[in-house]
Scaffold this motif. Structure first.
Motif, PDB file in Angstrom:
ATOM      1  N   UNK A 113      -1.952   3.073  -6.953  1.00  0.00           N
ATOM      2  CA  UNK A 113      -1.532   1.821  -6.319  1.00  0.00           C
ATOM      3  C   UNK A 113      -0.007   1.664  -6.339  1.00  0.00           C
ATOM      4  N   UNK A 114       0.655   2.478  -7.110  1.00  0.00           N
ATOM      5  CA  UNK A 114       2.128   2.424  -7.110  1.00  0.00           C
ATOM      6  C   UNK A 114       2.714   3.154  -5.896  1.00  0.00           C
ATOM      7  N   UNK A 115       1.879   3.902  -5.168  1.00  0.00           N
ATOM      8  CA  UNK A 115       2.404   4.645  -4.020  1.00  0.00           C
ATOM      9  C   UNK A 115       2.408   3.795  -2.761  1.00  0.00           C
ATOM     10  N   UNK A 116       3.515   3.861  -2.050  1.00  0.00           N
ATOM     11  CA  UNK A 116       3.660   3.120  -0.793  1.00  0.00           C
ATOM     12  C   UNK A 116       3.444   4.094   0.369  1.00  0.00           C
ATOM     13  N   UNK A 117       3.226   3.569   1.600  1.00  0.00           N
ATOM     14  CA  UNK A 117       3.044   4.464   2.747  1.00  0.00           C
ATOM     15  C   UNK A 117       4.163   5.514   2.859  1.00  0.00           C
ATOM     16  N   UNK A 118       5.395   5.126   2.529  1.00  0.00           N
ATOM     17  CA  UNK A 118       6.504   6.098   2.657  1.00  0.00           C
ATOM     18  C   UNK A 118       6.312   7.296   1.722  1.00  0.00           C
ATOM     19  N   UNK A 119       5.712   7.066   0.558  1.00  0.00           N
ATOM     20  CA  UNK A 119       5.481   8.167  -0.386  1.00  0.00           C
ATOM     21  C   UNK A 119       4.420   9.127   0.160  1.00  0.00           C
ATOM     22  N   UNK A 120       3.393   8.554   0.766  1.00  0.00           N
ATOM     23  CA  UNK A 120       2.311   9.386   1.306  1.00  0.00           C
ATOM     24  C   UNK A 120       2.824  10.214   2.481  1.00  0.00           C
ATOM     25  N   UNK A 121       3.683   9.603   3.287  1.00  0.00           N
ATOM     26  CA  UNK A 121       4.197  10.285   4.484  1.00  0.00           C
ATOM     27  C   UNK A 121       4.955  11.567   4.144  1.00  0.00           C
ATOM     28  N   UNK A 122       5.548  11.608   2.968  1.00  0.00           N
ATOM     29  CA  UNK A 122       6.326  12.783   2.583  1.00  0.00           C
ATOM     30  C   UNK A 122       5.458  14.034   2.586  1.00  0.00           C
ATOM     31  N   UNK A 123       4.214  13.909   2.071  1.00  0.00           N
ATOM     32  CA  UNK A 123       3.400  15.126   2.038  1.00  0.00           C
ATOM     33  C   UNK A 123       2.339  15.147   3.125  1.00  0.00           C
ATOM     34  N   UNK A 124       2.139  14.021   3.824  1.00  0.00           N
ATOM     35  CA  UNK A 124       1.147  14.008   4.882  1.00  0.00           C
ATOM     36  C   UNK A 124       1.604  13.037   5.981  1.00  0.00           C
ATOM     37  N   UNK A 125       2.488  13.521   6.891  1.00  0.00           N
ATOM     38  CA  UNK A 125       3.128  12.614   7.847  1.00  0.00           C
ATOM     39  C   UNK A 125       2.143  11.817   8.703  1.00  0.00           C
ATOM     40  N   UNK A 126       0.971  12.367   8.958  1.00  0.00           N
ATOM     41  CA  UNK A 126       0.011  11.674   9.827  1.00  0.00           C
ATOM     42  C   UNK A 126      -0.859  10.665   9.070  1.00  0.00           C
ATOM     43  N   UNK A 127      -0.892  10.774   7.764  1.00  0.00           N
ATOM     44  CA  UNK A 127      -1.894  10.012   7.012  1.00  0.00           C
ATOM     45  C   UNK A 127      -1.534   8.535   6.889  1.00  0.00           C
ATOM     46  N   UNK A 128      -2.537   7.692   7.064  1.00  0.00           N
ATOM     47  CA  UNK A 128      -2.381   6.262   6.779  1.00  0.00           C
ATOM     48  C   UNK A 128      -3.015   6.036   5.414  1.00  0.00           C
ATOM     49  N   UNK A 129      -2.403   5.165   4.642  1.00  0.00           N
ATOM     50  CA  UNK A 129      -2.869   4.977   3.272  1.00  0.00           C
ATOM     51  C   UNK A 129      -4.359   4.619   3.150  1.00  0.00           C
ATOM     52  N   UNK A 130      -4.863   3.627   3.894  1.00  0.00           N
ATOM     53  CA  UNK A 130      -6.286   3.292   3.737  1.00  0.00           C
ATOM     54  C   UNK A 130      -7.203   4.454   4.126  1.00  0.00           C
ATOM     55  N   UNK A 131      -6.819   5.164   5.207  1.00  0.00           N
ATOM     56  CA  UNK A 131      -7.657   6.288   5.640  1.00  0.00           C
ATOM     57  C   UNK A 131      -7.677   7.382   4.576  1.00  0.00           C
ATOM     58  N   UNK A 132      -6.537   7.557   3.941  1.00  0.00           N
ATOM     59  CA  UNK A 132      -6.453   8.578   2.889  1.00  0.00           C
ATOM     60  C   UNK A 132      -7.335   8.168   1.693  1.00  0.00           C
ATOM     61  N   UNK A 133      -7.259   6.893   1.322  1.00  0.00           N
ATOM     62  CA  UNK A 133      -8.080   6.415   0.206  1.00  0.00           C
ATOM     63  C   UNK A 133      -9.561   6.596   0.534  1.00  0.00           C
ATOM     64  N   UNK A 134      -9.910   6.305   1.786  1.00  0.00           N
ATOM     65  CA  UNK A 134     -11.313   6.439   2.194  1.00  0.00           C
ATOM     66  C   UNK A 134     -11.765   7.902   2.117  1.00  0.00           C
TER      67      UNK A 134
END
Ligand code: C5P
Length: 243
Positions: A113-134
């Protein structure tokens, strides 16, 4: 039935003992996390067991499948009832951990939960946070994880998105109304979590930093009971310990 896991985020055995003593017969589950385990290891785990509690060893394992499976074997030797792992370690890693027999329950973290969308984008530019969690929740569950660790605010959404899986949930980020949020932001009250039927709520500072931890736990337990009558029976805490 929602169960409270008290996060023993303390640095000394003495403080751990004090908390266990004050919460005895009220709380069954305790989280031993990175701090306490790094400082005191097996001793911290044994103390919980000696006082009749169950241990959630929150080490968030994340490594190659064989290494994680070996760590799960060791967790079993410690006698802990649950251990956490990062679902980002992949399906093979979760499967290898799940194949250890016997083993503790495996609880998988989706996205911190400490990760923001910008952190996820670094390793997965297409990924949206909720979709990734799902997709992590689904992958973990399918590979053998016993529950998903996520924000309480994600539970209803994940249930709607993955209706057939019957996911179980473990959620931190619980704050009684009016309590200090500390560093948590997307919180839920204990009553809301109980009404949602979240399986386990991890609660730290609202209990451990309270002037009277037992009183704080009792107040949280009665709030949960009022919100979800029948969903929680703290009078039978001793019985649950024998589950
Ligand atoms: O003190 P507090 O109630 O915020 O403690 C919550 C516990 O849950 C802490 O041990 C924290 O490390 C853990 N946790 C969290 N958020 C996550 C994962 C774990 O707060 N996303």
């Amino acid at each position: 039935m929602t169960q409270i896991i008290v996060a023993l985020d303390v640095d000394t055995i003495r403080r751990e003992e004090e908390l266990l003593k004050s919460l005895k017969d009220l709380i069954v589950w305790y989280k031993v996390g990175l701090r306490l385990f790094t400082a005191h290891g097996k001793r911290a785990v044994d103390l919980v067991h000696k006082s009749g509690g169950k241990v959630f060893l929150d080490l968030k394992l994340h490594d190659i499948p064989q290494t994680v499976a070996h760590a799960v074997q060791e967790a079993q030797r410690l006698g802990v009832e649950a251990v956490s792992l990062h679902l980002m370690g992949g399906a093979d890693m979760v499967r290898a951990a799940a194949e250890v027999t016997p083993r503790p329950k495996l609880w998988g973290v989706t996205v911190l939960t400490s990760m923001a969308p910008k952190d996820v984008k670094i390793f997965h530019p297409e990924a949206r946070l909720p979709a990734l969690a799902k997709s992590l929740a689904k992958t973990g569950w399918t590979a053998g994880a016993d529950a998903t660790i996520c924000s309480p605010r994600e539970v209803a959404w994940l249930r709607r998105q993955l209706p057939d899986l019957g996911l179980k949930f473990v959620t931190p980020g619980i704050r009684p109304r009016g309590a200090d949020l500390n560093d948590q932001s997307r919180v839920m009250t204990p009553g809301e979590a109980a009404a949602l039927g979240i399986d386990y709520v991890v609660i730290g500072r609202p209990i451990t930093h309270a002037p009277d931890p037992r009183k704080a736990a009792l107040s949280i337990l009665s709030e949960m009971k009022a919100a979800a009558p029948g969903a929680l029976d703290f009078a039978s805490a001793a019985a649950r310990r024998k589950e």
